[in-house]
Scaffold this motif. Sequence first.
Motif, PDB file in Angstrom:
ATOM      1  N   ALA A   1       0.815  -1.211   0.000  1.00 24.03           N
ATOM      2  CA  ALA A   1       0.000   0.000   0.000  1.00 24.03           C
ATOM      3  C   ALA A   1       0.849   1.262   0.000  1.00 24.03           C
ATOM      4  N   VAL A   2       2.003   1.205   0.643  1.00 24.92           N
ATOM      5  CA  VAL A   2       2.844   2.394   0.765  1.00 24.92           C
ATOM      6  C   VAL A   2       3.348   2.884  -0.597  1.00 24.92           C
ATOM      7  N   MET A   3       3.334   2.026  -1.599  1.00 25.08           N
ATOM      8  CA  MET A   3       3.784   2.457  -2.919  1.00 25.08           C
ATOM      9  C   MET A   3       2.819   3.443  -3.561  1.00 25.08           C
ATOM     10  N   THR A   4       1.588   3.520  -3.045  1.00 29.14           N
ATOM     11  CA  THR A   4       0.593   4.413  -3.627  1.00 29.14           C
ATOM     12  C   THR A   4       0.239   5.596  -2.732  1.00 29.14           C
TER      13      THR A   4
ATOM     14  N   TRP B   1      -4.084   7.231  -6.683  1.00 20.73           N
ATOM     15  CA  TRP B   1      -4.503   5.828  -6.612  1.00 20.73           C
ATOM     16  C   TRP B   1      -5.793   5.657  -5.817  1.00 20.73           C
ATOM     17  N   SER B   2      -6.237   6.685  -5.123  1.00 23.92           N
ATOM     18  CA  SER B   2      -7.441   6.549  -4.321  1.00 23.92           C
ATOM     19  C   SER B   2      -8.116   7.901  -4.166  1.00 23.92           C
ATOM     20  N   SER B   3      -9.416   7.853  -3.895  1.00 26.90           N
ATOM     21  CA  SER B   3     -10.151   9.083  -3.606  1.00 26.90           C
ATOM     22  C   SER B   3      -9.642   9.722  -2.320  1.00 26.90           C
ATOM     23  N   GLY B   4      -9.255   8.886  -1.361  1.00 22.89           N
ATOM     24  CA  GLY B   4      -8.734   9.417  -0.107  1.00 22.89           C
ATOM     25  C   GLY B   4      -7.465  10.220  -0.302  1.00 22.89           C
ATOM     26  N   ALA B   5      -6.602   9.796  -1.214  1.00 26.26           N
ATOM     27  CA  ALA B   5      -5.380  10.550  -1.489  1.00 26.26           C
ATOM     28  C   ALA B   5      -5.698  11.923  -2.040  1.00 26.26           C
ATOM     29  N   VAL B   6      -6.772  12.024  -2.849  1.00 24.65           N
ATOM     30  CA  VAL B   6      -7.198  13.330  -3.362  1.00 24.65           C
ATOM     31  C   VAL B   6      -7.731  14.193  -2.224  1.00 24.65           C
ATOM     32  N   ARG B   7      -8.590  13.639  -1.403  1.00 23.09           N
ATOM     33  CA  ARG B   7      -9.163  14.410  -0.301  1.00 23.09           C
ATOM     34  C   ARG B   7      -8.090  14.904   0.662  1.00 23.09           C
ATOM     35  N   ASP B   8      -7.098  14.043   0.943  1.00 22.89           N
ATOM     36  CA  ASP B   8      -6.077  14.366   1.933  1.00 22.89           C
ATOM     37  C   ASP B   8      -4.839  15.023   1.333  1.00 22.89           C
ATOM     38  N   ASP B   9      -4.752  15.036  -0.002  1.00 21.94           N
ATOM     39  CA  ASP B   9      -3.583  15.577  -0.708  1.00 21.94           C
ATOM     40  C   ASP B   9      -2.303  14.875  -0.250  1.00 21.94           C
ATOM     41  N   VAL B  10      -2.352  13.541  -0.239  1.00 24.23           N
ATOM     42  CA  VAL B  10      -1.199  12.730   0.172  1.00 24.23           C
ATOM     43  C   VAL B  10      -0.704  11.939  -1.035  1.00 24.23           C
ATOM     44  N   PRO B  11       0.485  12.231  -1.530  1.00 25.59           N
ATOM     45  CA  PRO B  11       0.994  11.549  -2.723  1.00 25.59           C
ATOM     46  C   PRO B  11       1.672  10.236  -2.382  1.00 25.59           C
ATOM     47  N   PRO B  12       2.032   9.459  -3.405  1.00 24.71           N
ATOM     48  CA  PRO B  12       2.893   8.304  -3.186  1.00 24.71           C
ATOM     49  C   PRO B  12       4.290   8.773  -2.768  1.00 24.71           C
ATOM     50  N   PRO B  13       5.130   7.874  -2.285  1.00 22.63           N
ATOM     51  CA  PRO B  13       6.506   8.260  -1.979  1.00 22.63           C
ATOM     52  C   PRO B  13       7.256   8.620  -3.254  1.00 22.63           C
ATOM     53  N   ARG B  14       8.325   9.359  -3.070  1.00 20.76           N
ATOM     54  CA  ARG B  14       9.129   9.793  -4.214  1.00 20.76           C
ATOM     55  C   ARG B  14       9.632   8.608  -5.035  1.00 20.76           C
ATOM     56  N   LEU B  15       9.907   7.486  -4.380  1.00 17.44           N
ATOM     57  CA  LEU B  15      10.389   6.312  -5.094  1.00 17.44           C
ATOM     58  C   LEU B  15       9.422   5.910  -6.205  1.00 17.44           C
ATOM     59  N   THR B  16       8.127   5.911  -5.915  1.00 12.95           N
ATOM     60  CA  THR B  16       7.126   5.517  -6.904  1.00 12.95           C
ATOM     61  C   THR B  16       7.029   6.528  -8.030  1.00 12.95           C
TER      62      THR B  16
ATOM     63  N   GLY C   1       0.944   1.587   5.009  1.00 11.82           N
ATOM     64  CA  GLY C   1       1.863   0.581   5.521  1.00 11.82           C
ATOM     65  C   GLY C   1       2.450  -0.280   4.425  1.00 11.82           C
ATOM     66  N   LEU C   2       3.255  -1.257   4.853  1.00  8.97           N
ATOM     67  CA  LEU C   2       3.946  -2.147   3.927  1.00  8.97           C
ATOM     68  C   LEU C   2       3.102  -3.355   3.528  1.00  8.97           C
ATOM     69  N   ALA C   3       1.996  -3.580   4.182  1.00  8.48           N
ATOM     70  CA  ALA C   3       1.175  -4.750   3.883  1.00  8.48           C
ATOM     71  C   ALA C   3       0.646  -4.679   2.454  1.00  8.48           C
ATOM     72  N   PRO C   4       0.568  -5.818   1.776  1.00  8.22           N
ATOM     73  CA  PRO C   4       0.026  -5.814   0.412  1.00  8.22           C
ATOM     74  C   PRO C   4      -1.427  -5.358   0.399  1.00  8.22           C
ATOM     75  N   ALA C   5      -1.787  -4.642  -0.636  1.00  6.84           N
ATOM     76  CA  ALA C   5      -3.159  -4.178  -0.829  1.00  6.84           C
ATOM     77  C   ALA C   5      -3.602  -4.530  -2.237  1.00  6.84           C
ATOM     78  N   VAL C   6      -4.907  -4.712  -2.400  1.00  7.09           N
ATOM     79  CA  VAL C   6      -5.478  -5.032  -3.703  1.00  7.09           C
ATOM     80  C   VAL C   6      -6.011  -3.750  -4.335  1.00  7.09           C
ATOM     81  N   PHE C   7      -5.634  -3.540  -5.593  1.00  6.29           N
ATOM     82  CA  PHE C   7      -6.045  -2.349  -6.321  1.00  6.29           C
ATOM     83  C   PHE C   7      -6.836  -2.763  -7.557  1.00  6.29           C
ATOM     84  N   PRO C   8      -8.142  -2.449  -7.593  1.00  9.17           N
ATOM     85  CA  PRO C   8      -8.927  -2.802  -8.773  1.00  9.17           C
ATOM     86  C   PRO C   8      -8.442  -2.026  -9.992  1.00  9.17           C
ATOM     87  N   ALA C   9      -8.596  -2.649 -11.147  1.00 12.92           N
ATOM     88  CA  ALA C   9      -8.322  -1.964 -12.413  1.00 12.92           C
ATOM     89  C   ALA C   9      -9.666  -1.564 -12.999  1.00 12.92           C
TER      90      ALA C   9
END
Length: 280
Positions: free
Chosen positions: A18-21, A220-235, A26-34
Amino acid sequence: MKRCRVHILRAGSCSHPAVMTRRDAGLAPAVFPALAALIVHPDEGPMLFDTGYDPAFFAATDPFPERLYRWTTPVTLEPGQAVADQLPAFGFTPGDIRAVVVSHFHGDHIAGLTRFPEARLFCARAGLAQVQRKGRVARVRRGVLAALAPADIDARAVFFEDRAQVALGPDMAPFEAGADLLGDGSLLAVQLPGHCPGHWGLLVRQSDDRTRFLIADAAWSSGAVRDDVPPPRLTTALLGQTGPYRETLNALHRLWARNPEVIVTPSHCGEVEVETRRAD
């Protein structure tokens, strides 16, 4: 302005940390619908925004180095989940699709393109150039699988950059202009820089008179738009450009904050996925 019926379709999914997006996840794997969108225009008929995954993805990622794509983002596609296979439920066949609007040329957005041989392909010239660049390793590192592009794509491509630009109006600020794909104001492609070269979104006025902004991977998510939280620079540095990505995400956040009636729709958002079982 023409109004369109919009149906959000789930065409498989992938998993990765999840942290890649989102950099505070966190580091736990997450499922992302296409997610893709079936857009039914009152005059032009059925069109698509992206295609999600398709069985063609697995054929394209069989050889090396393309198999690295499948290893790093494991994909699940259930039988009947490809967009082409879902169309009969809406009364259409793949041959009925008149156009596909390609947000960008990553494999999870174009895997089904070859299933729609009659469709015009609206895309960015800069995006198509990524498919045609030399070097298989370089393409895979950028998320591009050249085998997924139709052989006649040069003849069928209609470039966003060549369409007439129209003003979006104050309701869409800070976004100012879009490319009028059909010439009637119903589908407006909007440049969303940062995720990768040639990354665009699409504005659609729905039949319920609401505006939907299909933003592909600008978040990657609506929550990221609402919170203005980007992925890490690595991604963002791996796939595109960190500075422009964060500027685009902030612009989407400001749009949402001042006009929450606009339905901002990322392509991998679990919140949006709940729409896949109903029609808009």
